[in-house]
Design a protein around this motif. Sequence first.
Motif, PDB file in Angstrom:
ATOM      1  N   ARG A 266      -3.240 -45.995 -31.830  1.00 15.48           N
ATOM      2  CA  ARG A 266      -3.648 -45.074 -32.887  1.00 15.48           C
ATOM      3  C   ARG A 266      -2.768 -43.827 -32.881  1.00 15.48           C
ATOM      4  NH1 ARG A 266      -4.424 -47.713 -35.984  1.00 15.48           N
ATOM      5  NH2 ARG A 266      -5.232 -46.072 -37.321  1.00 15.48           N
ATOM      6  N   PRO A 267      -2.563 -43.214 -34.045  1.00 18.93           N
ATOM      7  CA  PRO A 267      -1.741 -41.988 -34.115  1.00 18.93           C
ATOM      8  C   PRO A 267      -2.349 -40.852 -33.282  1.00 18.93           C
ATOM      9  CG  PRO A 267      -2.123 -42.905 -36.315  1.00 18.93           C
ATOM     10  CD  PRO A 267      -3.003 -43.663 -35.364  1.00 18.93           C
ATOM     11  N   LEU A 268      -1.484 -39.975 -32.812  1.00 15.91           N
ATOM     12  CA  LEU A 268      -1.931 -38.880 -31.943  1.00 15.91           C
ATOM     13  C   LEU A 268      -2.941 -37.963 -32.629  1.00 15.91           C
ATOM     14  CD1 LEU A 268       1.394 -37.861 -30.149  1.00 15.91           C
ATOM     15  CD2 LEU A 268      -0.593 -38.992 -29.153  1.00 15.91           C
ATOM     16  N   ASN A 269      -2.765 -37.737 -33.928  1.00 20.87           N
ATOM     17  CA  ASN A 269      -3.705 -36.830 -34.604  1.00 20.87           C
ATOM     18  C   ASN A 269      -5.115 -37.399 -34.620  1.00 20.87           C
ATOM     19  OD1 ASN A 269      -2.905 -38.828 -36.407  1.00 20.87           O
ATOM     20  ND2 ASN A 269      -3.257 -37.557 -38.194  1.00 20.87           N
ATOM     21  N   GLU A 270      -5.250 -38.731 -34.724  1.00 18.83           N
ATOM     22  CA  GLU A 270      -6.584 -39.349 -34.668  1.00 18.83           C
ATOM     23  C   GLU A 270      -7.177 -39.225 -33.272  1.00 18.83           C
ATOM     24  OE1 GLU A 270      -6.876 -43.318 -36.195  1.00 18.83           O
ATOM     25  OE2 GLU A 270      -5.694 -42.865 -37.986  1.00 18.83           O
ATOM     26  N   LEU A 271      -6.328 -39.446 -32.269  1.00 18.55           N
ATOM     27  CA  LEU A 271      -6.814 -39.342 -30.883  1.00 18.55           C
ATOM     28  C   LEU A 271      -7.191 -37.897 -30.548  1.00 18.55           C
ATOM     29  CD1 LEU A 271      -4.202 -41.663 -29.136  1.00 18.55           C
ATOM     30  CD2 LEU A 271      -6.597 -42.192 -29.622  1.00 18.55           C
ATOM     31  N   ALA A 272      -6.423 -36.952 -31.058  1.00 17.22           N
ATOM     32  CA  ALA A 272      -6.697 -35.540 -30.762  1.00 17.22           C
ATOM     33  C   ALA A 272      -8.040 -35.101 -31.321  1.00 17.22           C
ATOM     34  CB  ALA A 272      -5.585 -34.662 -31.327  1.00 17.22           C
ATOM     35  N   LYS A 273      -8.502 -35.727 -32.398  1.00 16.77           N
ATOM     36  CA  LYS A 273      -9.799 -35.375 -32.972  1.00 16.77           C
ATOM     37  C   LYS A 273     -10.951 -35.714 -32.027  1.00 16.77           C
ATOM     38  CE  LYS A 273      -8.367 -35.957 -37.781  1.00 16.77           C
ATOM     39  NZ  LYS A 273      -8.455 -36.808 -38.980  1.00 16.77           N
TER      40      LYS A 273
ATOM     41  N   ILE B 206      -9.129 -36.719 -24.033  1.00 16.98           N
ATOM     42  CA  ILE B 206      -9.707 -38.050 -24.265  1.00 16.98           C
ATOM     43  C   ILE B 206      -9.097 -39.110 -23.341  1.00 16.98           C
ATOM     44  CG2 ILE B 206      -8.119 -38.637 -26.175  1.00 16.98           C
ATOM     45  CD1 ILE B 206     -11.842 -39.584 -25.924  1.00 16.98           C
ATOM     46  N   ALA B 207      -7.794 -39.018 -23.097  1.00 16.47           N
ATOM     47  CA  ALA B 207      -7.145 -40.008 -22.226  1.00 16.47           C
ATOM     48  C   ALA B 207      -7.657 -39.867 -20.796  1.00 16.47           C
ATOM     49  CB  ALA B 207      -5.632 -39.843 -22.284  1.00 16.47           C
TER      50      ALA B 207
ATOM     51  N   ASP C 119     -16.587 -45.328 -25.647  1.00 13.29           N
ATOM     52  CA  ASP C 119     -17.249 -45.718 -26.893  1.00 13.29           C
ATOM     53  C   ASP C 119     -16.563 -45.099 -28.109  1.00 13.29           C
ATOM     54  OD1 ASP C 119     -19.023 -47.284 -25.556  1.00 13.29           O
ATOM     55  OD2 ASP C 119     -20.684 -45.849 -25.610  1.00 13.29           O
ATOM     56  N   ALA C 120     -16.144 -43.836 -27.987  1.00 11.58           N
ATOM     57  CA  ALA C 120     -15.486 -43.159 -29.115  1.00 11.58           C
ATOM     58  C   ALA C 120     -14.149 -43.819 -29.434  1.00 11.58           C
ATOM     59  CB  ALA C 120     -15.289 -41.679 -28.792  1.00 11.58           C
ATOM     60  N   LEU C 121     -13.390 -44.149 -28.388  1.00 13.57           N
ATOM     61  CA  LEU C 121     -12.094 -44.814 -28.605  1.00 13.57           C
ATOM     62  C   LEU C 121     -12.287 -46.219 -29.170  1.00 13.57           C
ATOM     63  CD1 LEU C 121     -10.271 -43.646 -25.372  1.00 13.57           C
ATOM     64  CD2 LEU C 121      -9.550 -43.149 -27.718  1.00 13.57           C
ATOM     65  N   ALA C 122     -13.273 -46.950 -28.639  1.00  8.74           N
ATOM     66  CA  ALA C 122     -13.551 -48.297 -29.136  1.00  8.74           C
ATOM     67  C   ALA C 122     -13.972 -48.245 -30.603  1.00  8.74           C
ATOM     68  CB  ALA C 122     -14.628 -48.967 -28.292  1.00  8.74           C
ATOM     69  N   ALA C 123     -14.815 -47.260 -30.950  1.00  6.90           N
ATOM     70  CA  ALA C 123     -15.261 -47.104 -32.339  1.00  6.90           C
ATOM     71  C   ALA C 123     -14.084 -46.785 -33.250  1.00  6.90           C
ATOM     72  CB  ALA C 123     -16.318 -46.010 -32.429  1.00  6.90           C
ATOM     73  N   LEU C 124     -13.124 -46.008 -32.747  1.00  4.52           N
ATOM     74  CA  LEU C 124     -11.927 -45.683 -33.529  1.00  4.52           C
ATOM     75  C   LEU C 124     -11.125 -46.942 -33.848  1.00  4.52           C
ATOM     76  CD1 LEU C 124     -10.110 -43.410 -34.695  1.00  4.52           C
ATOM     77  CD2 LEU C 124      -8.966 -43.350 -32.469  1.00  4.52           C
ATOM     78  N   GLU C 125     -10.951 -47.793 -32.837  1.00  6.49           N
ATOM     79  CA  GLU C 125     -10.215 -49.057 -33.050  1.00  6.49           C
ATOM     80  C   GLU C 125     -10.973 -49.984 -33.982  1.00  6.49           C
ATOM     81  OE1 GLU C 125      -7.131 -51.847 -32.633  1.00  6.49           O
ATOM     82  OE2 GLU C 125      -7.246 -49.692 -32.283  1.00  6.49           O
ATOM     83  N   LEU C 126     -12.287 -50.080 -33.816  1.00  9.63           N
ATOM     84  CA  LEU C 126     -13.093 -50.938 -34.685  1.00  9.63           C
ATOM     85  C   LEU C 126     -13.070 -50.428 -36.127  1.00  9.63           C
ATOM     86  CD1 LEU C 126     -16.117 -51.524 -32.287  1.00  9.63           C
ATOM     87  CD2 LEU C 126     -14.531 -53.287 -33.097  1.00  9.63           C
ATOM     88  N   ARG C 127     -13.135 -49.097 -36.278  1.00 10.07           N
ATOM     89  CA  ARG C 127     -13.113 -48.518 -37.626  1.00 10.07           C
ATOM     90  C   ARG C 127     -11.776 -48.816 -38.314  1.00 10.07           C
ATOM     91  NH1 ARG C 127     -15.194 -44.116 -36.289  1.00 10.07           N
ATOM     92  NH2 ARG C 127     -13.322 -42.910 -35.904  1.00 10.07           N
ATOM     93  N   GLN C 128     -10.702 -48.779 -37.539  1.00  9.60           N
ATOM     94  CA  GLN C 128      -9.385 -49.080 -38.121  1.00  9.60           C
ATOM     95  C   GLN C 128      -9.322 -50.523 -38.638  1.00  9.60           C
ATOM     96  OE1 GLN C 128      -6.693 -51.130 -36.630  1.00  9.60           O
ATOM     97  NE2 GLN C 128      -5.404 -50.649 -38.388  1.00  9.60           N
ATOM     98  N   LEU C 129     -10.063 -51.423 -37.996  1.00  6.57           N
ATOM     99  CA  LEU C 129     -10.121 -52.816 -38.430  1.00  6.57           C
ATOM    100  C   LEU C 129     -11.173 -53.048 -39.520  1.00  6.57           C
ATOM    101  CD1 LEU C 129      -9.863 -54.578 -34.937  1.00  6.57           C
ATOM    102  CD2 LEU C 129      -8.155 -54.648 -36.760  1.00  6.57           C
ATOM    103  N   GLY C 130     -11.954 -52.009 -39.810  1.00  6.43           N
ATOM    104  CA  GLY C 130     -13.003 -52.149 -40.825  1.00  6.43           C
ATOM    105  C   GLY C 130     -14.276 -52.743 -40.269  1.00  6.43           C
ATOM    106  N   LEU C 131     -14.452 -52.690 -38.952  1.00  3.55           N
ATOM    107  CA  LEU C 131     -15.628 -53.266 -38.299  1.00  3.55           C
ATOM    108  C   LEU C 131     -16.599 -52.162 -37.894  1.00  3.55           C
ATOM    109  CD1 LEU C 131     -13.858 -55.873 -35.986  1.00  3.55           C
ATOM    110  CD2 LEU C 131     -14.774 -56.238 -38.271  1.00  3.55           C
ATOM    111  N   ARG C 132     -17.866 -52.518 -37.830  1.00  2.00           N
ATOM    112  CA  ARG C 132     -18.862 -51.557 -37.373  1.00  2.00           C
ATOM    113  C   ARG C 132     -18.748 -51.401 -35.858  1.00  2.00           C
ATOM    114  NH1 ARG C 132     -22.165 -54.516 -34.600  1.00  2.00           N
ATOM    115  NH2 ARG C 132     -22.639 -56.657 -35.183  1.00  2.00           N
ATOM    116  N   GLY C 133     -19.339 -50.329 -35.338  1.00  8.39           N
ATOM    117  CA  GLY C 133     -19.280 -50.089 -33.904  1.00  8.39           C
ATOM    118  C   GLY C 133     -20.167 -51.043 -33.131  1.00  8.39           C
ATOM    119  N   SER C 134     -20.140 -50.910 -31.805  1.00 10.54           N
ATOM    120  CA  SER C 134     -20.940 -51.803 -30.973  1.00 10.54           C
ATOM    121  C   SER C 134     -22.424 -51.477 -31.141  1.00 10.54           C
ATOM    122  CB  SER C 134     -20.540 -51.661 -29.501  1.00 10.54           C
ATOM    123  OG  SER C 134     -20.899 -50.380 -29.047  1.00 10.54           O
TER     124      SER C 134
END
Length: 202
Positions: free
Chosen positions: A160-167, A172-173, A185-200
């Motif tokens: 993911r782009p740095l600006n998204e991670l910085a939010k 976070i790392a 959970d926040a990072l996983a949700a970010l990746e799932l959102r990028q794919l258009g999927l709901r969170g866990s």
Amino acid sequence: MKFYADRVPVALRQLITDILVVLWVYLWIRVAFWIHDMVEKLAVPGQKLEGAGSGIADNLADAGNKVGDVPVVGDDLTEPFTKAADAARAIADAGRQQQEFVDQLALVLPLVAIAVPLALVLFLWLPLRLRWIRRAGVAAAVRDDPAGRDLLALRALAGRPLNELAKLGPDIAQSWRAGDAEAVDALAALELRQLGLRGSRR
């Protein structure tokens, strides 16, 4: 296997794109058939030429046979009819060759017309679509598992782009490395959102 996203806007965009691609392919198939039909019409003059040449050749051959029955001079009178019949057969052959050329053209031109649009679908759209299906299927399968969420978090950190991670926070790392469940959970949700999927569901 997952064909469409969980989030409505992404799923709707995918559905509309899929429908447009199907319509695109159908349209070009129709265009290819239309080109085939138009080119086949070019064979009509050749058919007429063949028919006329064959008819004239047959009539001249019949006339030559009848003239050949005349005593003494029959053979001499037959020769012009035979030559004229041969010329008429040459015209008929030219008509046949023209039809063969048109048939080949009617096969090649539609294939050329449909090759580029199909290549765009097969080599651009389809690989991207299959890649998303594969990635989304794996992500959906592992999102409710703690180890799976950790993998999704790692994927988000790497991709993911740095600006998204910085939010998500400046550390976070480090929080992910420390095993902070909220950071994971926040990072996983970010990746799932990028794919258009709901969170866990956790």
